[in-house]
Scaffold this motif. Sequence first.
Motif, PDB file in Angstrom:
ATOM      1  N   GLU A  99       0.846  -1.191   0.000  1.00 21.58           N
ATOM      2  CA  GLU A  99       0.000   0.000   0.000  1.00 21.58           C
ATOM      3  C   GLU A  99       0.881   1.240   0.000  1.00 21.58           C
ATOM      4  O   GLU A  99       1.885   1.308   0.741  1.00 21.58           O
ATOM      5  N   VAL A 100       0.497   2.213  -0.806  1.00 18.87           N
ATOM      6  CA  VAL A 100       1.163   3.513  -0.849  1.00 18.87           C
ATOM      7  C   VAL A 100       0.156   4.556  -0.368  1.00 18.87           C
ATOM      8  O   VAL A 100      -0.925   4.694  -0.959  1.00 18.87           O
ATOM      9  N   THR A 101       0.492   5.244   0.688  1.00 22.72           N
ATOM     10  CA  THR A 101      -0.395   6.278   1.230  1.00 22.72           C
ATOM     11  C   THR A 101      -0.156   7.595   0.512  1.00 22.72           C
ATOM     12  O   THR A 101       1.003   8.004   0.312  1.00 22.72           O
ATOM     13  N   VAL A 102      -1.229   8.241   0.109  1.00 26.12           N
ATOM     14  CA  VAL A 102      -1.140   9.534  -0.581  1.00 26.12           C
ATOM     15  C   VAL A 102      -0.848  10.606   0.459  1.00 26.12           C
ATOM     16  O   VAL A 102      -1.574  10.744   1.453  1.00 26.12           O
ATOM     17  N   ASP A 103       0.219  11.372   0.251  1.00 26.40           N
ATOM     18  CA  ASP A 103       0.627  12.367   1.245  1.00 26.40           C
ATOM     19  C   ASP A 103      -0.279  13.601   1.246  1.00 26.40           C
ATOM     20  O   ASP A 103      -0.484  14.227   2.289  1.00 26.40           O
ATOM     21  N   ASP A 104      -0.803  13.960   0.081  1.00 29.62           N
ATOM     22  CA  ASP A 104      -1.577  15.205  -0.058  1.00 29.62           C
ATOM     23  C   ASP A 104      -3.063  14.916   0.154  1.00 29.62           C
ATOM     24  O   ASP A 104      -3.650  14.100  -0.555  1.00 29.62           O
ATOM     25  N   ALA A 105      -3.668  15.588   1.132  1.00 33.67           N
ATOM     26  CA  ALA A 105      -5.093  15.385   1.387  1.00 33.67           C
ATOM     27  C   ALA A 105      -5.955  15.936   0.253  1.00 33.67           C
ATOM     28  O   ALA A 105      -7.079  15.471   0.039  1.00 33.67           O
ATOM     29  N   ASP A 106      -5.445  16.930  -0.478  1.00 33.90           N
ATOM     30  CA  ASP A 106      -6.178  17.517  -1.611  1.00 33.90           C
ATOM     31  C   ASP A 106      -5.533  17.077  -2.919  1.00 33.90           C
ATOM     32  O   ASP A 106      -5.237  17.882  -3.806  1.00 33.90           O
ATOM     33  N   SER A 107      -5.338  15.778  -3.055  1.00 32.04           N
ATOM     34  CA  SER A 107      -4.626  15.265  -4.234  1.00 32.04           C
ATOM     35  C   SER A 107      -5.454  15.333  -5.505  1.00 32.04           C
ATOM     36  O   SER A 107      -4.905  15.376  -6.605  1.00 32.04           O
ATOM     37  N   GLY A 108      -6.765  15.303  -5.397  1.00 30.92           N
ATOM     38  CA  GLY A 108      -7.623  15.259  -6.572  1.00 30.92           C
ATOM     39  C   GLY A 108      -7.885  13.858  -7.065  1.00 30.92           C
ATOM     40  O   GLY A 108      -8.667  13.659  -8.009  1.00 30.92           O
ATOM     41  N   LEU A 109      -7.262  12.848  -6.468  1.00 29.60           N
ATOM     42  CA  LEU A 109      -7.515  11.462  -6.860  1.00 29.60           C
ATOM     43  C   LEU A 109      -8.927  11.054  -6.471  1.00 29.60           C
ATOM     44  O   LEU A 109      -9.481  11.536  -5.473  1.00 29.60           O
ATOM     45  N   LEU A 110      -9.494  10.159  -7.238  1.00 28.78           N
ATOM     46  CA  LEU A 110     -10.849   9.688  -6.989  1.00 28.78           C
ATOM     47  C   LEU A 110     -10.808   8.207  -6.614  1.00 28.78           C
ATOM     48  O   LEU A 110     -10.081   7.412  -7.228  1.00 28.78           O
ATOM     49  N   ILE A 111     -11.575   7.864  -5.592  1.00 28.23           N
ATOM     50  CA  ILE A 111     -11.619   6.476  -5.141  1.00 28.23           C
ATOM     51  C   ILE A 111     -12.129   5.579  -6.270  1.00 28.23           C
ATOM     52  O   ILE A 111     -13.114   5.891  -6.943  1.00 28.23           O
ATOM     53  N   GLY A 112     -11.440   4.484  -6.483  1.00 30.23           N
ATOM     54  CA  GLY A 112     -11.833   3.521  -7.506  1.00 30.23           C
ATOM     55  C   GLY A 112     -11.112   3.679  -8.826  1.00 30.23           C
ATOM     56  O   GLY A 112     -11.187   2.788  -9.678  1.00 30.23           O
ATOM     57  N   THR A 113     -10.418   4.810  -9.025  1.00 31.23           N
ATOM     58  CA  THR A 113      -9.696   5.007 -10.284  1.00 31.23           C
ATOM     59  C   THR A 113      -8.315   4.375 -10.206  1.00 31.23           C
ATOM     60  O   THR A 113      -7.825   4.042  -9.131  1.00 31.23           O
ATOM     61  N   ASN A 114      -7.690   4.221 -11.399  1.00 29.05           N
ATOM     62  CA  ASN A 114      -6.354   3.649 -11.457  1.00 29.05           C
ATOM     63  C   ASN A 114      -5.313   4.752 -11.297  1.00 29.05           C
ATOM     64  O   ASN A 114      -5.545   5.918 -11.635  1.00 29.05           O
ATOM     65  N   ALA A 115      -4.155   4.361 -10.779  1.00 25.22           N
ATOM     66  CA  ALA A 115      -3.055   5.309 -10.619  1.00 25.22           C
ATOM     67  C   ALA A 115      -1.743   4.573 -10.821  1.00 25.22           C
ATOM     68  O   ALA A 115      -1.650   3.363 -10.606  1.00 25.22           O
ATOM     69  N   LYS A 116      -0.740   5.320 -11.296  1.00 26.56           N
ATOM     70  CA  LYS A 116       0.596   4.766 -11.450  1.00 26.56           C
ATOM     71  C   LYS A 116       1.460   5.232 -10.291  1.00 26.56           C
ATOM     72  O   LYS A 116       1.380   6.372  -9.852  1.00 26.56           O
ATOM     73  N   VAL A 117       2.299   4.322  -9.812  1.00 22.64           N
ATOM     74  CA  VAL A 117       3.139   4.617  -8.652  1.00 22.64           C
ATOM     75  C   VAL A 117       4.580   4.284  -8.989  1.00 22.64           C
ATOM     76  O   VAL A 117       4.870   3.225  -9.552  1.00 22.64           O
ATOM     77  N   GLN A 118       5.478   5.196  -8.687  1.00 14.54           N
ATOM     78  CA  GLN A 118       6.911   4.940  -8.790  1.00 14.54           C
ATOM     79  C   GLN A 118       7.504   5.029  -7.393  1.00 14.54           C
ATOM     80  O   GLN A 118       7.475   6.087  -6.758  1.00 14.54           O
ATOM     81  N   ILE A 119       8.010   3.901  -6.892  1.00 16.93           N
ATOM     82  CA  ILE A 119       8.627   3.861  -5.571  1.00 16.93           C
ATOM     83  C   ILE A 119      10.100   4.208  -5.740  1.00 16.93           C
ATOM     84  O   ILE A 119      10.856   3.476  -6.383  1.00 16.93           O
ATOM     85  N   ILE A 120      10.504   5.311  -5.179  1.00 19.21           N
ATOM     86  CA  ILE A 120      11.867   5.816  -5.359  1.00 19.21           C
ATOM     87  C   ILE A 120      12.794   5.071  -4.399  1.00 19.21           C
ATOM     88  O   ILE A 120      12.670   5.169  -3.185  1.00 19.21           O
ATOM     89  N   GLN A 121      13.770   4.341  -4.997  1.00 12.82           N
ATOM     90  CA  GLN A 121      14.714   3.589  -4.184  1.00 12.82           C
ATOM     91  C   GLN A 121      15.937   4.429  -3.821  1.00 12.82           C
ATOM     92  O   GLN A 121      16.472   4.291  -2.722  1.00 12.82           O
ATOM     93  N   SER A 122      16.374   5.250  -4.757  1.00 13.40           N
ATOM     94  CA  SER A 122      17.536   6.098  -4.477  1.00 13.40           C
ATOM     95  C   SER A 122      17.457   7.336  -5.358  1.00 13.40           C
ATOM     96  O   SER A 122      16.843   7.319  -6.427  1.00 13.40           O
ATOM     97  N   THR A 123      18.102   8.417  -4.914  1.00 14.69           N
ATOM     98  CA  THR A 123      18.100   9.688  -5.646  1.00 14.69           C
ATOM     99  C   THR A 123      19.498  10.282  -5.583  1.00 14.69           C
ATOM    100  O   THR A 123      20.095  10.366  -4.498  1.00 14.69           O
ATOM    101  N   THR A 124      20.007  10.656  -6.735  1.00 12.71           N
ATOM    102  CA  THR A 124      21.303  11.328  -6.797  1.00 12.71           C
ATOM    103  C   THR A 124      21.090  12.689  -7.445  1.00 12.71           C
ATOM    104  O   THR A 124      20.618  12.783  -8.585  1.00 12.71           O
TER     105      THR A 124
END
Length: 589
Positions: free
Chosen positions: A451-476
């Motif tokens: 599960e990925v929790t959405v950080d922004d309470a006003d994200s605009g996402l709608l329950i039931g819709t699809n979303a793409k997620v990129q889990i950041i492992q490292s950043t340079t």
Amino acid sequence: MSKIKIACAGAAAFAGRHKKALIALAVLAVAAVAALALRGRAGRRAALPAAGSTYVRTVTLEKGTLEDSISATGTVQSAEVSNVTTDLKYTVKTVDVQVGDAVQAGDVICTLDTSDLEESIQKLQESLADAKATAQKQYEKAQTSLTEAEQNVTTAYDTMKEKESARDSAKSAYDTAAAAVSGYQSAVDAANADLLTKLNARQSALAAWQALGGSADADGNPVDPVATPAPTADPAAVTSDPAASAAASDPAGTAQTAALTAEQQAAKTALETANAEYAAADQALKTAQANLQTAQSTTNYNALSSAYTQAQTAYEQAKTAYDNAVKTSESAEETRDTALDAYNKAGESDELEDLESQLEKCTLTAATSGKVTALNATVGSVIDGAAATIQNTDSLKIAITIAEYDIDSVREGMHAVITSDVIDGEIGGTLTQISPTASGGGSSSSTFSAEVTVDDADSGLLIGTNAKVQIIQSTTENVFTVPLDAIEEKEDGTSVIYVRTGGENGQQTFEELPVTVGASNDYYAEISGSELEEGMVVRAAADPEEATEQVTAPSDMMMGGGEVVVAAPADGGAAPAGGRDGGRPGMGG
């Protein structure tokens, strides 16, 4: 012979893990055809080459950010979902919300018809009230008995203490008198003991005297033995007493006393002495007794002794009465406590508590705040299942799956980037849950739910819709990046890239430039070196044959000098959804 580093660390492994992601290897070629290559003076468009001509793919060095990430798709869900349920089978009386309504925790969703329930509660309450009234009377009666018993204890105690005081006074007076006559009593006791001793000595002396043929008169004085008497005509006159026998055999007194032997004389003397000592002891006892009587009379001893005995008896009777009163009081207290317990329980009823609990539950309220997303309550019908579902649209999560070969490279708390067709741009998220057990397997790879929790309470996402997620492992941050194919590893272990140094009429020249390779993802790698500069044009593949492409649709690109400059994708080089991300390098072309 040199080796070309063609995604040896990333792409080869990626190919074995993500078949679909291989499509991403063709993105650069497609982008080359679709990209714009702006060259020459401002406002001047380069000539388009004819179909069938060739071009060299290049990238332009710019500092940016290199990210290594894992991509996944999932469904947007509420992180806070609650169902309004009931197991009661009463019909619905009112429905206070509609689907889509925003509610707060505690808001009424619907109410049930409680008319029959309230009637049952009233009847049971009346019955319990009658029982409580009866129990109260029993308690009051027991309390009255206890009060009387406690009063009797007080009275008995006072009486006992009074008798105890009288006993103590009588004992004190008796003890004083007893002390006054104790000496006289001791003298009597001593005289009694001496008289007994003298009596025993007298009896011993008499026995010795009699054993030698002597006898004694009524006072115990010795009588000498007489000669053998003449035969008597009256046998009945012979007795055990020698003197009496002599008298009987010799009424005229003509018998003669026999002469005493020395032994008899000694026994006679001993008896006479014992008689005298006994008489003296008897007189001493009489004197001591007379003295005791005089002392007792003087001190009123006998009366005080009797008074003390009576006072002791009265005290013991009063104490017994007190003890009995205490036992009676204790019994009365137990009876009162039992009655009180019965009174307290008279108003209690498990049945009533159950009915009242049901009454409270007949008002169905929201357990959490959010929006009503489902409603299954109709006036006049019995609720079957959840009456309503409430979801918090301000607290969202995305349910995803992570492949088994990626599970070791992620951990809870990692930052995630979320995109969706229903929103513009990107929003942040956090990987908050990873299932400890895998699902699937068998002929295909296993996956782990996450599960990925959405950080922004006003994200605009709608329950039931699809979303793409990129889990950041490292950043340079703030580094030069190039495609993995652009790096060549020499036999001595050093790495080089090929930087354009010139070229006309489609003939470009490139020269080696040593670099140090740093962090990488499946598509790009960080490079560094003292000679690197922003704006350098680098061949997109170290192998010139792989970097050279044939133009199939010249109208789709803008050309100049026989080259195509590959622009970085708008999303920073994200891999296709569902596969491992090649990173998000911030590079320009």
